[in-house]
Enzyme design. Structure first.
Site, PDB file in Angstrom:
ATOM      1  N   ARG A 104      11.829  -2.816  -4.205  1.00  0.00           N
ATOM      2  CA  ARG A 104      10.691  -2.060  -4.735  1.00  0.00           C
ATOM      3  C   ARG A 104      10.755  -2.090  -6.256  1.00  0.00           C
ATOM      4  O   ARG A 104      11.793  -1.822  -6.859  1.00  0.00           O
ATOM      5  CB  ARG A 104      10.683  -0.608  -4.277  1.00  0.00           C
ATOM      6  CG  ARG A 104       9.606   0.211  -5.018  1.00  0.00           C
ATOM      7  CD  ARG A 104       9.162   1.462  -4.321  1.00  0.00           C
ATOM      8  NE  ARG A 104       8.167   2.174  -5.106  1.00  0.00           N
ATOM      9  CZ  ARG A 104       6.876   1.874  -5.175  1.00  0.00           C
ATOM     10  NH1 ARG A 104       6.413   0.846  -4.474  1.00  0.00           N
ATOM     11  NH2 ARG A 104       6.031   2.557  -5.913  1.00  0.00           N
ATOM     12  N   VAL A 105       9.643  -2.432  -6.882  1.00  0.00           N
ATOM     13  CA  VAL A 105       9.472  -2.324  -8.324  1.00  0.00           C
ATOM     14  C   VAL A 105       8.663  -1.056  -8.568  1.00  0.00           C
ATOM     15  O   VAL A 105       7.528  -0.940  -8.105  1.00  0.00           O
ATOM     16  CB  VAL A 105       8.758  -3.559  -8.903  1.00  0.00           C
ATOM     17  CG1 VAL A 105       8.507  -3.369 -10.386  1.00  0.00           C
ATOM     18  CG2 VAL A 105       9.575  -4.820  -8.651  1.00  0.00           C
ATOM     19  N   ASP A 147       7.285   2.140 -11.162  1.00  0.00           N
ATOM     20  CA  ASP A 147       6.995   2.605 -12.513  1.00  0.00           C
ATOM     21  C   ASP A 147       7.187   4.114 -12.597  1.00  0.00           C
ATOM     22  O   ASP A 147       6.731   4.864 -11.728  1.00  0.00           O
ATOM     23  CB  ASP A 147       5.567   2.232 -12.913  1.00  0.00           C
ATOM     24  CG  ASP A 147       5.385   0.730 -13.067  1.00  0.00           C
ATOM     25  OD1 ASP A 147       6.338   0.068 -13.492  1.00  0.00           O
ATOM     26  OD2 ASP A 147       4.299   0.222 -12.739  1.00  0.00           O
ATOM     27  N   GLU A 148       7.837   4.533 -13.642  1.00  0.00           N
ATOM     28  CA  GLU A 148       8.237   5.927 -13.825  1.00  0.00           C
ATOM     29  C   GLU A 148       7.086   6.919 -13.648  1.00  0.00           C
ATOM     30  O   GLU A 148       5.977   6.701 -14.134  1.00  0.00           O
ATOM     31  CB  GLU A 148       8.826   6.094 -15.231  1.00  0.00           C
ATOM     32  CG  GLU A 148       9.224   7.510 -15.591  1.00  0.00           C
ATOM     33  CD  GLU A 148       9.675   7.630 -17.029  1.00  0.00           C
ATOM     34  OE1 GLU A 148      10.532   8.486 -17.307  1.00  0.00           O
ATOM     35  OE2 GLU A 148       9.179   6.868 -17.881  1.00  0.00           O
ATOM     36  N   CYS A 159       0.423  12.650  -6.537  1.00  0.00           N
ATOM     37  CA  CYS A 159       0.512  11.200  -6.377  1.00  0.00           C
ATOM     38  C   CYS A 159       1.585  10.867  -5.345  1.00  0.00           C
ATOM     39  O   CYS A 159       2.282  11.750  -4.846  1.00  0.00           O
ATOM     40  CB  CYS A 159       0.812  10.514  -7.712  1.00  0.00           C
ATOM     41  SG  CYS A 159       2.409  10.991  -8.429  1.00  0.00           S
ATOM     42  N   CYS A 214       4.209   8.807  -5.889  1.00  0.00           N
ATOM     43  CA  CYS A 214       5.293   8.093  -6.562  1.00  0.00           C
ATOM     44  C   CYS A 214       6.667   8.376  -5.957  1.00  0.00           C
ATOM     45  O   CYS A 214       7.387   7.455  -5.580  1.00  0.00           O
ATOM     46  CB  CYS A 214       5.274   8.409  -8.052  1.00  0.00           C
ATOM     47  SG  CYS A 214       3.786   7.806  -8.896  1.00  0.00           S
ATOM     48  N   ASP A 272      -5.296   1.335 -17.298  1.00  0.00           N
ATOM     49  CA  ASP A 272      -3.895   1.105 -16.962  1.00  0.00           C
ATOM     50  C   ASP A 272      -3.300   0.206 -18.039  1.00  0.00           C
ATOM     51  O   ASP A 272      -3.866  -0.850 -18.340  1.00  0.00           O
ATOM     52  CB  ASP A 272      -3.789   0.435 -15.584  1.00  0.00           C
ATOM     53  CG  ASP A 272      -2.390   0.475 -14.999  1.00  0.00           C
ATOM     54  OD1 ASP A 272      -1.428   0.283 -15.762  1.00  0.00           O
ATOM     55  OD2 ASP A 272      -2.264   0.685 -13.784  1.00  0.00           O
ATOM     56  N   ARG A 330       0.082  -0.752 -18.004  1.00  0.00           N
ATOM     57  CA  ARG A 330       1.393  -1.245 -17.583  1.00  0.00           C
ATOM     58  C   ARG A 330       1.495  -2.760 -17.700  1.00  0.00           C
ATOM     59  O   ARG A 330       2.565  -3.289 -17.969  1.00  0.00           O
ATOM     60  CB  ARG A 330       1.678  -0.806 -16.142  1.00  0.00           C
ATOM     61  CG  ARG A 330       1.991   0.663 -16.030  1.00  0.00           C
ATOM     62  CD  ARG A 330       2.130   1.079 -14.584  1.00  0.00           C
ATOM     63  NE  ARG A 330       0.868   0.956 -13.858  1.00  0.00           N
ATOM     64  CZ  ARG A 330       0.747   1.202 -12.554  1.00  0.00           C
ATOM     65  NH1 ARG A 330       1.803   1.549 -11.851  1.00  0.00           N
ATOM     66  NH2 ARG A 330      -0.423   1.100 -11.973  1.00  0.00           N
ATOM     67  N   SER A 363       5.802  -2.342  -1.621  1.00  0.00           N
ATOM     68  CA  SER A 363       4.720  -2.020  -2.551  1.00  0.00           C
ATOM     69  C   SER A 363       3.409  -2.545  -1.997  1.00  0.00           C
ATOM     70  O   SER A 363       3.381  -3.592  -1.358  1.00  0.00           O
ATOM     71  CB  SER A 363       4.969  -2.658  -3.925  1.00  0.00           C
ATOM     72  OG  SER A 363       3.855  -2.490  -4.778  1.00  0.00           O
ATOM     73  N   LYS A 400       1.413  -5.841  -9.098  1.00  0.00           N
ATOM     74  CA  LYS A 400       2.825  -6.215  -9.067  1.00  0.00           C
ATOM     75  C   LYS A 400       3.024  -7.501  -8.266  1.00  0.00           C
ATOM     76  O   LYS A 400       3.765  -8.398  -8.679  1.00  0.00           O
ATOM     77  CB  LYS A 400       3.649  -5.079  -8.470  1.00  0.00           C
ATOM     78  CG  LYS A 400       3.670  -3.815  -9.306  1.00  0.00           C
ATOM     79  CD  LYS A 400       4.405  -2.683  -8.600  1.00  0.00           C
ATOM     80  CE  LYS A 400       4.354  -1.406  -9.403  1.00  0.00           C
ATOM     81  NZ  LYS A 400       5.007  -0.271  -8.687  1.00  0.00           N
TER      82      LYS A 400
END
Length: 418
Positions: A241-242, A244-245, A257, A259, A328, A330, A352, A357
């Protein structure tokens, strides 16, 4: 003409100013010594060959420590016994042109590869550290209670701890490579970085000979499950899994969310993979609030919830763009770099649903087999707006997994063998 504009003219009127370092960097070289060390400390003098400072955003705290008298500005780190607990690499991707442009692949091996220079007094510092630890999450305890995971005493212990190898990575940008990755002119990238940081790094526009930049941004933390030395072994299945903070959800459990639920789901899947003889990987990127920052994120929360009709999927990204100017920031084009640093060319199970990604990894030369969606029962009720908005915007593929025939074409073998 404003003072700022005059300053810009003065700074850019003498390109190439400054003495060349005795340590030129040849980015895609096959060995550390051929590539050369990255030297970016304030006290490096003419040896300095990179823009910015070690520690990225934390260099500001270092400045406070120096200014307050708590730290000697000339102090140098003692690197004895700081070397990685697991030898990761070198891998072929480290010298394949264009594969890695945002981290220093040799950054964990500084004390080993540049021992003569360090002994001479050159201030060369690591940008990667590798250690071992255990992690303890309530979601893993819950998975044990419900029978989804069973302790094995090696990966998952009886007390619920999970054994991991951890790597912390500071960003090191090769500016020509980053510019090429984003399809922009290097000079345009340099000038924009200079302007958008308020002129903090004048060498971006005055030293085109310096091609390496240590940006003041957060880095990446890797959590590796199973034998870290087998990550690049195509015979060993990998679950990854990649992530994002998201401080509000990841740390404090905010339910607006998905996350934290997706992160802990990824950790559970990575643990299961390691227990079955494979490997697992969580790549945690410090990109709070879609790399827009937490202040912006909270402003958007307010704007979304206070609009007529309340929070709605149809205006989810519109409210973000109204506040931040972009939906976004990122820009996942750089995420393949850390995967290549680990020697990985294929991810068998990608935890994901993000097409951004997925596309970045595939376009970066990483094969992906199954895409693992978040289970419906893990989606908090208040996060349904986010999920619907992302679905409508094409952020993810809700179906997740492709057909078995598609997997065979993508991965090149029958995944039933796993």
């Amino acid at each position: 003409m404003s003072g700022n504009r005059t300053s810009h003219i003065r700074l850019t009127s003498h390109p190439g100013a400054g003495a060349a370092s005795r340590f030129p960097i040849h980015w895609d070289a096959a060995t550390a010594r051929e590539r050369g060390p990255v030297v970016a400390t304030a006290n490096a003098g003419s040896d300095r060959n990179a823009i910015g400072a070690h520690g990225g955003a934390y260099s500001v705290y270092r400045a406070l420590a120096v200014a307050s008298g708590a730290m000697d500005p000339m102090v140098r780190p003692e690197l004895v016994n700081t070397h990685p607990v697991v030898a990761l690499g070198p891998h072929p991707q480290w010298s394949e042109p264009g594969r890695i442009v945002s981290i220093d692949p040799w950054g964990a091996r500084i004390a080993e590869d540049f021992a003569p220079e360090i002994a001479e007094g050159v201030d060369i510092r690591p940008t990667i550290a590798v250690t071992k630890a255990r992690i303890d999450l309530p979601e893993i305890h819950d998975a044990i209670r419900k029978g989804r995971l069973k302790p094995d005493g090696k990966v998952l212990h009886d007390n619920g701890d999970v054994a991991v190898t951890k790597a912390a990575i500071d960003p090191v940008w090769h500016l020509p490579g980053v510019a090429q990755r984003f399809g922009v002119d290097e000079q345009t990238l340099r000038r924009t970085l200079f302007e958008q940081t308020g002129g903090m790094y004048p060498e971006l526009v005055t030293r085109p000979d310096m091609q390496v930049f240590l940006p003041p941004i957060g880095g990446i933390t890797l959590y590796i499950f199973g034998d870290a030395t087998k990550l690049g072994d195509t015979r060993v299945p990998l679950t990854c899994r990649v992530h994002d903070e998201c401080n509000g959800s990841d740390v404090f459990g905010s339910d607006i969310c998905t996350c934290r639920p997706y992160l802990t789901h990824g950790i559970e899947e990575a643990t299961r993979s390691a227990q079955a003889g494979g490997t697992g990987l969580i790549a945690y990127n410090r990109k709070e609030g879609r790399a827009l920052g937490e202040v912006t994120k909270f402003l958007v929360y307010n704007a979304r919830k206070r609009q007529p009709g309340g929070d709605q999927a149809a205006t989810y990204f519109e409210r973000t763009e109204c506040v931040a100017g972009v939906q976004d920031a990122r820009f996942q084009q750089l995420i393949p770099d850390v995967i290549h640093w680990l020697g990985i060319r294929r991810i068998d199970r990608f935890v994901s649903m993000s097409n951004m990604k997925y596309d970045a990894l595939v376009n970066g030369g990483v094969e992906i087999g199954e895409r693992v969606p978040i289970p419906d029962e893990l989606v908090p009720p208040d996060a349904s707006v986010e999920m619907e908005a992302k679905k409508a915007a094409g952020y993810f593929t809700p179906e997740g997994a492709p057909s078995e025939e598609d997997l065979k074409k993508t991965v090149g073998r029958d995944l039933k063998e796993f």
